[in-house]
Scaffold this motif. Structure first.
Motif, PDB file in Angstrom:
ATOM      1  N   MET A 102       0.882  -1.106  -0.018  1.00  0.00           N
ATOM      2  CA  MET A 102       0.158  -0.184  -0.117  1.00  0.00           C
ATOM      3  C   MET A 102       0.824   1.238  -0.243  1.00  0.00           C
ATOM      4  SD  MET A 102      -2.645   1.670   2.953  1.00  0.00           S
ATOM      5  CE  MET A 102      -3.729   0.160   2.812  1.00  0.00           C
ATOM      6  N   THR A 103       0.550   2.096  -0.784  1.00  0.00           N
ATOM      7  CA  THR A 103       1.133   3.351  -0.682  1.00  0.00           C
ATOM      8  C   THR A 103       0.701   4.619   0.063  1.00  0.00           C
ATOM      9  OG1 THR A 103      -0.010   4.032  -2.654  1.00  0.00           O
ATOM     10  CG2 THR A 103       2.010   3.302  -3.227  1.00  0.00           C
ATOM     11  N   THR A 104       1.726   5.454   0.261  1.00  0.00           N
ATOM     12  CA  THR A 104       1.005   6.800   1.267  1.00  0.00           C
ATOM     13  C   THR A 104       0.212   7.665   0.349  1.00  0.00           C
ATOM     14  OG1 THR A 104       2.982   6.538   2.585  1.00  0.00           O
ATOM     15  CG2 THR A 104       1.615   8.644   2.579  1.00  0.00           C
ATOM     16  N   LYS A 105      -0.623   8.263   0.679  1.00  0.00           N
ATOM     17  CA  LYS A 105      -1.754   9.147  -0.092  1.00  0.00           C
ATOM     18  C   LYS A 105      -1.216  10.376  -0.504  1.00  0.00           C
ATOM     19  CE  LYS A 105      -6.104   7.363  -0.061  1.00  0.00           C
ATOM     20  NZ  LYS A 105      -6.990   7.874  -1.083  1.00  0.00           N
TER      21      LYS A 105
ATOM     22  N   PRO B 108       7.593  11.480  -3.778  1.00  0.00           N
ATOM     23  CA  PRO B 108       8.009  10.207  -4.436  1.00  0.00           C
ATOM     24  C   PRO B 108       7.328   9.033  -3.789  1.00  0.00           C
ATOM     25  CG  PRO B 108       9.897  11.639  -4.365  1.00  0.00           C
ATOM     26  CD  PRO B 108       8.846  12.311  -3.672  1.00  0.00           C
ATOM     27  N   GLY B 109       6.656   8.074  -4.467  1.00  0.00           N
ATOM     28  CA  GLY B 109       6.150   6.826  -4.035  1.00  0.00           C
ATOM     29  C   GLY B 109       4.792   6.980  -3.611  1.00  0.00           C
ATOM     30  N   THR B 110       4.198   8.290  -3.304  1.00  0.00           N
ATOM     31  CA  THR B 110       2.738   8.313  -2.781  1.00  0.00           C
ATOM     32  C   THR B 110       1.988   8.120  -4.121  1.00  0.00           C
ATOM     33  OG1 THR B 110       2.764  10.906  -3.189  1.00  0.00           O
ATOM     34  CG2 THR B 110       3.390   9.972  -0.879  1.00  0.00           C
TER      35      THR B 110
ATOM     36  N   GLU C 102      -5.093   3.011  -9.763  1.00  0.00           N
ATOM     37  CA  GLU C 102      -4.160   3.998  -8.666  1.00  0.00           C
ATOM     38  C   GLU C 102      -3.024   4.486  -9.576  1.00  0.00           C
ATOM     39  OE1 GLU C 102      -2.145   3.950  -4.099  1.00  0.00           O
ATOM     40  OE2 GLU C 102      -2.319   2.079  -5.556  1.00  0.00           O
ATOM     41  N   VAL C 103      -2.843   5.828  -9.303  1.00  0.00           N
ATOM     42  CA  VAL C 103      -1.837   6.187  -9.825  1.00  0.00           C
ATOM     43  C   VAL C 103      -0.805   6.690  -8.857  1.00  0.00           C
ATOM     44  CG1 VAL C 103      -1.031   8.450 -11.133  1.00  0.00           C
ATOM     45  CG2 VAL C 103      -3.368   7.703 -11.594  1.00  0.00           C
ATOM     46  N   VAL C 104       0.529   6.325  -9.011  1.00  0.00           N
ATOM     47  CA  VAL C 104       1.531   6.352  -8.152  1.00  0.00           C
ATOM     48  C   VAL C 104       2.724   7.500  -8.795  1.00  0.00           C
ATOM     49  CG1 VAL C 104       3.495   5.103  -6.805  1.00  0.00           C
ATOM     50  CG2 VAL C 104       1.025   4.472  -7.005  1.00  0.00           C
ATOM     51  N   ASN C 105       3.402   8.111  -7.880  1.00  0.00           N
ATOM     52  CA  ASN C 105       4.491   8.931  -8.482  1.00  0.00           C
ATOM     53  C   ASN C 105       5.738   7.885  -8.588  1.00  0.00           C
ATOM     54  OD1 ASN C 105       6.734  10.485  -8.917  1.00  0.00           O
ATOM     55  ND2 ASN C 105       6.445  11.870  -7.242  1.00  0.00           N
ATOM     56  N   ALA C 106       6.064   7.579  -9.708  1.00  0.00           N
ATOM     57  CA  ALA C 106       7.073   6.588  -9.878  1.00  0.00           C
ATOM     58  C   ALA C 106       8.489   7.048  -9.866  1.00  0.00           C
ATOM     59  CB  ALA C 106       6.799   5.570 -11.036  1.00  0.00           C
TER      60      ALA C 106
ATOM     61  N   ARG D  33      11.121  12.479  -7.643  1.00  0.00           N
ATOM     62  CA  ARG D  33      10.889  14.122  -7.320  1.00  0.00           C
ATOM     63  C   ARG D  33       9.540  14.261  -7.132  1.00  0.00           C
ATOM     64  NH1 ARG D  33      13.320  17.131 -12.353  1.00  0.00           N
ATOM     65  NH2 ARG D  33      12.081  15.724 -13.249  1.00  0.00           N
ATOM     66  N   TRP D  34       9.089  15.298  -6.456  1.00  0.00           N
ATOM     67  CA  TRP D  34       8.032  15.844  -6.140  1.00  0.00           C
ATOM     68  C   TRP D  34       7.190  16.092  -7.491  1.00  0.00           C
ATOM     69  CZ3 TRP D  34       6.053  20.952  -8.003  1.00  0.00           C
ATOM     70  CH2 TRP D  34       5.077  21.237  -7.494  1.00  0.00           C
ATOM     71  N   LEU D  35       5.837  15.475  -7.859  1.00  0.00           N
ATOM     72  CA  LEU D  35       5.040  15.608  -8.901  1.00  0.00           C
ATOM     73  C   LEU D  35       3.719  16.356  -8.568  1.00  0.00           C
ATOM     74  CD1 LEU D  35       4.436  14.421 -11.850  1.00  0.00           C
ATOM     75  CD2 LEU D  35       3.310  12.385 -10.768  1.00  0.00           C
TER      76      LEU D  35
END
Length: 98
Positions: free
Chosen positions: A1-4, A25-27, A77-81, A84-86
């Motif tokens: 599970m990723t952080t929101k 990153p990773g959220t 679900e969309v995740v920042n892969a 850097r900040w997105l």
């Protein structure tokens, strides 16, 4: 599970909802279904990973200002892969003009 990721509704009325998404990153957005057609306007360059309920994963490169549109019905679900900040702005079209 990723952080929101952080979702900020910037405008909403009977026709549209405009939400800014900010991702470290990773959220991710959390799993969701799009009830409306929508347009995404990237604020920053970055890489996203889109994950479906069936476990399919696809990655896309986003470029600031290069918009794209998708129809209602997508579940993902969309995740920042990236590393850097997105950020992007999502415009949901709640009512179409005919």
């Amino acid at each position: 599970m990723t952080t929101k990721a952080r979702a900020t509704v910037q405008h909403e009325d009977e026709r549209v909802r405009v939400t800014r998404w900010d991702f470290e990153p990773g959220t991710g957005t959390g799993r969701h279904v799009h009830a409306y057609d929508y347009v995404v306007v990237p604020v920053t360059d970055g890489r996203i990973s889109v994950r479906t309920p069936r476990g399919e994963v696809s990655e896309s490169e986003l470029r600031a200002g290069e918009s794209y549109a998708r129809p209602a019905g997508a579940e993902h679900e969309v995740v920042n892969a990236g590393d850097r900040w997105l950020a992007f702005v999502e415009i949901e079209l709640k009512e179409s003009r005919g």
